[in-house]
Design an enzyme around this catalytic site. Structure first.
Site, short mmCIF file in Angstrom:
data_model
loop_
_atom_site.label_atom_id
_atom_site.label_comp_id
_atom_site.label_asym_id
_atom_site.label_seq_id
_atom_site.Cartn_x
_atom_site.Cartn_y
_atom_site.Cartn_z
N TYR A 50 24.84 54.22 39.86
CA TYR A 50 25.20 54.38 38.44
C TYR A 50 25.51 55.83 38.12
O TYR A 50 26.39 56.11 37.30
CB TYR A 50 24.11 53.79 37.52
CG TYR A 50 24.36 52.30 37.34
CD1 TYR A 50 25.27 51.85 36.38
CD2 TYR A 50 23.75 51.36 38.15
CE1 TYR A 50 25.56 50.49 36.25
CE2 TYR A 50 24.03 50.01 38.03
CZ TYR A 50 24.93 49.58 37.08
OH TYR A 50 25.23 48.26 36.95
N ARG B 124 29.05 56.20 39.17
CA ARG B 124 29.97 55.55 38.23
C ARG B 124 30.05 56.30 36.91
O ARG B 124 31.11 56.47 36.33
CB ARG B 124 29.54 54.09 37.98
CG ARG B 124 29.70 53.22 39.22
CD ARG B 124 29.32 51.80 38.93
NE ARG B 124 30.24 51.14 38.02
CZ ARG B 124 29.95 50.03 37.33
NH1 ARG B 124 28.75 49.49 37.44
NH2 ARG B 124 30.83 49.49 36.53
N HIS C 282 28.52 43.36 27.84
CA HIS C 282 27.73 43.73 29.02
C HIS C 282 27.04 45.08 28.88
O HIS C 282 26.67 45.69 29.88
CB HIS C 282 28.62 43.69 30.27
CG HIS C 282 29.14 42.32 30.59
ND1 HIS C 282 30.21 42.08 31.42
CD2 HIS C 282 28.73 41.09 30.17
CE1 HIS C 282 30.43 40.77 31.50
NE2 HIS C 282 29.56 40.15 30.74
P1 NAD Z 1 37.87 42.28 37.44
O1 NAD Z 1 37.75 43.52 38.26
O2 NAD Z 1 37.28 41.04 37.97
O3 NAD Z 1 39.41 41.95 37.16
C1 NAD Z 1 40.31 42.91 36.72
C2 NAD Z 1 41.55 42.18 36.22
O4 NAD Z 1 42.43 43.14 35.64
C3 NAD Z 1 42.34 41.48 37.33
O5 NAD Z 1 42.65 40.17 36.89
C4 NAD Z 1 43.62 42.33 37.47
O6 NAD Z 1 44.74 41.55 37.80
C5 NAD Z 1 43.75 42.92 36.08
N1 NAD Z 1 44.41 44.23 35.99
C6 NAD Z 1 44.21 45.33 36.77
N2 NAD Z 1 44.95 46.37 36.33
C7 NAD Z 1 45.64 45.92 35.25
C8 NAD Z 1 46.58 46.52 34.36
N3 NAD Z 1 46.96 47.81 34.48
N4 NAD Z 1 47.10 45.76 33.35
C9 NAD Z 1 46.74 44.46 33.23
N5 NAD Z 1 45.86 43.83 34.02
C10 NAD Z 1 45.31 44.55 35.04
O7 NAD Z 1 37.30 42.65 36.01
P2 NAD Z 1 36.48 41.80 34.95
O8 NAD Z 1 37.10 40.47 34.78
O9 NAD Z 1 36.33 42.68 33.78
O10 NAD Z 1 35.05 41.57 35.63
C11 NAD Z 1 34.34 42.63 36.19
C12 NAD Z 1 32.93 42.82 35.66
O11 NAD Z 1 32.51 44.10 36.10
C13 NAD Z 1 32.84 42.86 34.17
O12 NAD Z 1 31.71 42.15 33.80
C14 NAD Z 1 32.67 44.33 33.80
O13 NAD Z 1 31.55 44.50 32.94
C15 NAD Z 1 32.31 45.03 35.07
N6 NAD Z 1 33.16 46.25 35.31
C16 NAD Z 1 33.39 47.10 34.27
C17 NAD Z 1 34.19 48.22 34.46
C18 NAD Z 1 34.44 49.14 33.27
O14 NAD Z 1 33.59 49.23 32.39
N7 NAD Z 1 35.59 49.81 33.21
C19 NAD Z 1 34.77 48.46 35.71
C20 NAD Z 1 34.49 47.57 36.77
C21 NAD Z 1 33.69 46.44 36.53
#
Ligand code: NAD
Ligand code: ZN
Length: 240
Positions: free
Chosen positions: A66, A69, A118
């Site tokens: 963490y 991240r 989340h």
């Molecule tokens: P995921 O990683 O499972 O999926 C990401 C999705 O975004 C994919 O379907 C991909 O095709 C799409 N994508 C990627 N780049 C894109 C763009 N530029 N434009 C449009 N679409 C795009 O993510 P999820 O469904 O959010 O699940 C992951 C879990 O992990 C969540 O619960 C989240 O809380 C956590 N997470 C959060 C972060 C963050 O806070 N930024 C980062 C990683 C994971």
């Protein structure tokens, strides 16, 4: 960009709407997704680290991950997709952003009505008594000043339930909205991935924006394949 007439009509006529966002909306800001093709976390399994079992087994390893991240996220900024949603908040009578992200970027972009499903990586809580703590920048895993319990990020881990009140609010938006825009989520995480389906069943127009097709594409009214950071700024101009 040319949008279908139905998309333009639905955006113009909708009074109440919400966006469901996932890691894909923050990818252009430089935050790796979990299931992305670049495999940033390839040597680490988020399911093992982002879980209570992982924390109980090895809290230092989880705290380190963490820290890593948090330091990545701290260096990032909202991108045009986040700002476009902030604009949409003003063009609808009622608008909410329901996010699965924990990165705080919607708030940083100026969005006011953000429902964090989340949690938030910059908040922490005691793993024993639940006392909340703000951002803690330290290498060693800290302990609670009330009960001595180990402090952990205030995020929802795999296998944990969402805070009841947060989930209730999200379900209410799904039931009462005219439009639901799903952005950058692979829709693999429940119950977040059911929200667009509730919305559809309750009469909302479901519009999906993603680089790739997902399970949502099978029932969405429209799916626009492409980058959220180029599509959303165009889409947000329609409502004005
Ligand atoms: P995921 O990683 O499972 O999926 C990401 C999705 O975004 C994919 O379907 C991909 O095709 C799409 N994508 C990627 N780049 C894109 C763009 N530029 N434009 C449009 N679409 C795009 O993510 P999820 O469904 O959010 O699940 C992951 C879990 O992990 C969540 O619960 C989240 O809380 C956590 N997470 C959060 C972060 C963050 O806070 N930024 C980062 C990683 C994971
Ligand atoms: Zn405590």
């Amino acid at each position: 960009m040319k949008f279908k007439r139905i998309v333009i009509e639905k955006i113009k006529s909708a009074k109440k709407g919400f966006a469901l966002t996932g890691a894909g909306i923050s990818a252009p800001s430089g935050i790796p997704t979990f299931r992305g093709e670049n495999g940033f976390w390839k040597d680490k399994d988020p399911r093992e680290l982002a879980s209570l079992e992982g924390f109980e087994k090895n809290p230092e390893r989880v705290w380190d991950w963490y820290n890593e991240r948090r330091s990545i996220i701290r260096k990032t900024k909202p991108n045009p997709a986040h700002y476009a949603l902030t604009e949409m908040e003003d063009s609808f009578e009622q608008f909410a952003i329901i996010t699965q992200n924990i990165d705080n970027l919607h708030e940083e972009a100026g969005s006011r009505n953000v429902i964090e499903l989340h949690g938030n990586i910059f908040r922490n809580k005691c793993s024993e008594c639940g006392k909340l703590f703000n951002d803690i920048e330290q290498l060693e895993i800290p302990r609670c000043d009330e009960c001595g319990g180990l402090i952990r990020p205030d995020v929802v881990w795999f296998g944990e339930a969402l805070p009841k009140e947060v989930l209730q609010r999200a379900i209410q938006w799904s039931e009462l909205s005219d439009i639901c825009i799903v952005i950058g989520t692979s829709a693999m995480v429940q119950p977040a991935s059911s929200l667009p389906l509730f919305a559809r069943e309750n009469g909302a127009f479901v519009l999906e924006i993603n680089k790739n097709k997902t399970v949502i594409s099978s029932y969405a009214n429209e799916t626009i394949l492409g980058q959220a950071e180029t599509i959303l700024p165009e889409l947000s101009k329609i409502g004005i």
